[in-house]
Design a protein around this motif. Structure first.
Motif, PDB file in Angstrom:
ATOM      1  N   UNK A 286      94.653  26.820  24.038  1.00 21.10           N
ATOM      2  CA  UNK A 286      94.073  27.739  23.311  1.00 21.10           C
ATOM      3  C   UNK A 286      93.146  28.875  23.512  1.00 21.10           C
ATOM      4  N   UNK A 287      92.433  28.542  24.622  1.00 15.58           N
ATOM      5  CA  UNK A 287      91.586  29.506  25.434  1.00 15.58           C
ATOM      6  C   UNK A 287      92.537  30.539  26.003  1.00 15.58           C
ATOM      7  N   UNK A 288      93.463  30.056  26.921  1.00 16.57           N
ATOM      8  CA  UNK A 288      94.073  31.070  27.655  1.00 16.57           C
ATOM      9  C   UNK A 288      94.915  31.966  26.831  1.00 16.57           C
ATOM     10  N   UNK A 289      95.443  31.369  25.563  1.00 13.25           N
ATOM     11  CA  UNK A 289      96.291  31.963  24.737  1.00 13.25           C
ATOM     12  C   UNK A 289      95.745  33.275  23.955  1.00 13.25           C
ATOM     13  N   UNK A 290      94.296  33.188  23.950  1.00 14.01           N
ATOM     14  CA  UNK A 290      93.369  34.495  23.122  1.00 14.01           C
ATOM     15  C   UNK A 290      93.680  35.648  24.257  1.00 14.01           C
ATOM     16  N   UNK A 291      94.161  35.625  25.480  1.00 14.16           N
ATOM     17  CA  UNK A 291      94.392  36.751  26.115  1.00 14.16           C
ATOM     18  C   UNK A 291      95.596  37.327  25.595  1.00 14.16           C
ATOM     19  N   UNK A 292      96.301  36.638  24.887  1.00 14.89           N
ATOM     20  CA  UNK A 292      97.682  37.452  24.111  1.00 14.89           C
ATOM     21  C   UNK A 292      98.570  38.154  25.369  1.00 14.89           C
ATOM     22  N   UNK A 293      98.507  37.246  26.500  1.00 17.27           N
ATOM     23  CA  UNK A 293      99.642  37.675  27.456  1.00 17.27           C
ATOM     24  C   UNK A 293     100.568  36.215  27.797  1.00 17.27           C
ATOM     25  N   UNK A 294     101.945  36.513  27.206  1.00 21.25           N
ATOM     26  CA  UNK A 294     102.807  35.455  27.274  1.00 21.25           C
ATOM     27  C   UNK A 294     103.903  35.813  28.199  1.00 21.25           C
ATOM     28  N   UNK A 295     103.898  35.725  29.544  1.00 24.33           N
ATOM     29  CA  UNK A 295     105.235  36.101  30.345  1.00 24.33           C
ATOM     30  C   UNK A 295     106.580  35.273  29.779  1.00 24.33           C
TER      31      UNK A 295
END
Length: 687
Positions: A286-295
């Motif tokens: 969840x924390x990583x996803x807040x960066x809103x970068x999904x390669x």
């Protein structure tokens, strides 16, 4: 659903530590801007607020009501609120379906009363919800004696109140903001999927965390997942309980392998949802996803000051199938020129020299990123980057690389104080202490990126009734049904005496396979009901008699409908495909290689039905042993497009006939290397 300018608390308490007192205390402390109306006939004031003896006495209709009275008083409270026009009742009270039959009946009456007045119900037996953005706390959790929520873009929808607030506290300890949390309790009305949908539509929420123990409405859950994918909002799911009930009674490999938990995972994989198996992993993703970068095509480059850490990271990436391509030779040469003793393949080990020459951090990172080989970067700087003397020089150099590549995922593995971590995060890094957990989180961002880019897989269909499925078919009948559905069946025929069997064998050419035929014998090989390599007329006569003898001895009550004679296909790759009609998600298809691959390794893929040949092809190539189908040790590939076509047609048939079918198994389906087509060699349909 969760916003309100006025709130009533039925069963309000002067004691800020009681269930009816905590919501008031919390909202007063968090400066809730709306109007709070305590309802308590025994008090003139509650926690400094004017109290009212009943709902009728309230000066206005409360938009939300928190109910904290005994279970037997709840229905009357809902009735009174309904007459006033309240739109949401948060029922903290317990004593309903969770305690037995009497409670279940009372819960049914409660919901009937609410529906009569158009009130939505959260609970009963819920810990409630909070939305700190408006200072609204309709919860009695003691967690807020420890912490208040931090600002952020993560929301939680949970069936368990206590576990949701455990996640909140853990997140708060890590400096992660969860401003909105909804716990659904008994889900008599509002369920987790309802909360998810509202969170998707909330523009301030970017990541949705979900805790489940079961699904009360699978269609609504699918709707929530589909909507989240459309809005590019990742869903992180923890689900407790892995049912084995269905597997214990399974009649086929498909039904046993496609267990409840495996099917649930397959549903998540259709959408932009990932599953976590621990609270730490839940928060990492969840924390990583807040960066809103999904390669979409994720590949990781690693820069490190420790060769050992680089090896550990590489091992973790390999376990996850996260690509770590070797740095291009020209870039390697450039880095060697800058630092002759650096290891420059990937991981790139810039050694502790980066501490003496912090400008190497930007140079190394920029050189790696300029090759366009990597969508994600993991930088391991251990404790060094957390010290004040080194941070002052290193952080500006790292930020230069981040600023030049804003569309890349930058992750830093360091040990540092919270204030130091916050500064690195402000520069664009996600920060982890554990590099292995960082690697897993990077992997999940790639999974999400692939899912966001993938179109919806399910194709339109219409249900139909298949007359031949009025009763359980034997193998030959099952194959005829599948042949009508478009699957390719191996040449075969039914014999009712040895002479007829010999005629069929001569027609197909030797060798042939002979099988006992009965709708009552699900697994023929277990009673010796399959004979391979029948190579002459004499062997046909002998095998025919032997099959009948074995059936009479080992399945005396079975209805024998004949002996099946089929052309034997040699040198084929045995595959298995099937469908289980899941009680929650409907028909789910399975594909894998036969033999040990399915029985022991369970190297299979699952997907809801129906889907296109293109989706089927992607599924087939996603199994771990797909290389066997693509040709190994000089063998040519099998007809993968042919397999995909048959799997797709099976998925369509299963969706159309789902009201009649319990499961379908095609085992094996034979694919011969270098040849077009593939053949259904055995089939089992349970109605």
């Amino acid at each position: 659903m969760w916003e309100a300018d006025s709130i009533a608390i039925i069963g309000a308490s002067n004691d800020p530590l009681r269930i009816g007192g905590r919501p008031i205390s919390y909202m007063l402390q968090r400066n809730y801007a709306g109007r709070i109306y305590p309802v308590n006939p025994k008090q003139e004031t509650v926690q400094g607020l004017k109290a009212y003896p009943d709902v009728d006495s309230l000066p206005e209709t409360p938009e939300i009501a928190i109910i904290a009275v005994s279970s037997r008083m709840v229905i009357k409270a809902v009735e009174d609120l309904g007459k006033r026009g309240t739109r949401l009742a948060v029922i903290l009270s317990a004593g309903f379906s969770e305690v037995g039959e009497e409670g279940r009946l009372m819960q049914e009456e409660l919901i009937a009363t609410a529906k009569k007045h158009g009130i939505r119900v959260l609970g009963p037996n819920t810990l409630g919800f909070y939305d700190d953005r408006q200072g609204l706390f309709s919860t009695f959790s003691s967690a807020f004696e420890l912490y208040w929520p931090l600002p952020g873009s993560i929301a939680i929808a949970s069936q368990s109140g206590a576990f949701a607030l455990h996640i909140f506290c853990s997140a708060r300890n890590r400096g992660i903001g969860i401003p909105l949390c909804v716990t659904t309790g008994n889900e008599a009305d509002i369920n987790v999927a309802d909360a998810m949908i509202d969170m998707v539509l909330d523009p301030q929420i970017q990541v949705i965390g979900v805790y489940l123990e079961g699904l009360s409405n699978a269609d609504k859950f699918i709707e929530a997942l589909r909507l989240a994918k459309q809005h590019r909002k990742p869903v992180v799911v923890m689900k407790a309980g892995r049912s084995e009930i269905g597997q214990m009674a399974a009649q086929s490999h498909t039904a046993s392998i496609a267990g409840d938990d495996a099917v649930f995972n397959a549903v998540l994989e259709e959408y932009a949802a990932v599953r976590a198996y621990s609270p730490d992993e839940f928060l990492d993703i969840a924390y990583m996803a807040t960066k809103k970068i999904y390669p979409e095509n994720n590949a990781m480059g690693v820069i490190t000051v420790s060769g050992g850490a680089g090896i550990l990271i590489s091992d973790a990436a390999e376990d996850l199938n996260l690509p770590m391509p070797e740095l291009e030779e020209s870039a390697q040469a450039s880095l060697k020129e800058a630092l002759s003793f650096a290891a420059v393949k990937n991981p790139v080990d810039c050694t502790a020299q980066v501490i003496n020459q912090p400008e190497l951090a930007d140079q190394f990172l920029s050189t790696m990123l300029d090759t366009q080989q990597y969508s994600s970067i993991l930088a391991f700087f251990a404790h060094a980057a957390g010290t004040a003397s080194i941070e002052a020089k290193l952080r500006p150099e790292l930020k230069k690389a981040v600023d030049k590549h804003p569309d890349h995922l930058f992750v830093l593995s360091i040990i540092a104080e919270k204030d130091t971590i916050a500064r690195y995060e402000a520069d664009g890094f996600a920060v982890f202490e554990d590099p292995i957990r960082a690697t897993k989180a990077i992997h999940h961002m790639g999974v999400l990126g692939t899912a966001f880019a993938r179109p919806d897989a399910l194709i339109p269909f219409e249900k139909k009734t298949v007359a031949a499925l009025a009763s359980t078919p034997d193998e030959a009948q099952a194959k005829l049904i599948l042949e009508e559905a478009g699957l390719q069946v191996i040449p075969e025929g039914i014999a009712h005496d040895a002479a007829e069997a010999a005629h069929l064998a001569d027609k197909f050419g030797f060798p042939v396979v002979m099988k006992i035929l009965s709708p009552d014998i699900k697994h023929k090989s277990e009673i010796g009901g399959v004979i391979l390599n029948v190579s002459s007329i004499a062997e046909v006569h002998e095998s025919y008699a032997l099959l009948l003898q074995r059936a009479a001895e080992k399945a005396p009550s079975a209805n024998i409908t004949g002996v099946l004679v089929a052309k034997q296909v040699n040198n084929a790759v045995e595959c298995i495909m099937g469908v289980k009609n899941d009680p929650v998600f409907g028909p789910v298809a399975m594909f894998g290689l036969g033999g040990i691959h399915v029985e022991v390794l369970k190297d299979v893929v699952l997907h809801r039905c129906p889907f296109s040949p293109e989706t089927a092809r992607n599924l087939i190539l996603s199994i771990r042993s797909a290389a066997i189908l693509q040709g190994v040790r000089g063998k040519p590939a099998v007809d993968i497009d042919g397999l995909a076509g048959q799997l797709s047609r099976l998925s369509v048939f299963a969706a159309q006939a789902q009201d009649q079918i319990k499961s379908v198994e095609v085992n094996p389906i034979l694919a011969v290397p270098g040849e077009k087509g593939c053949y259904v060699a055995d089939a089992l349909i349970e109605v």
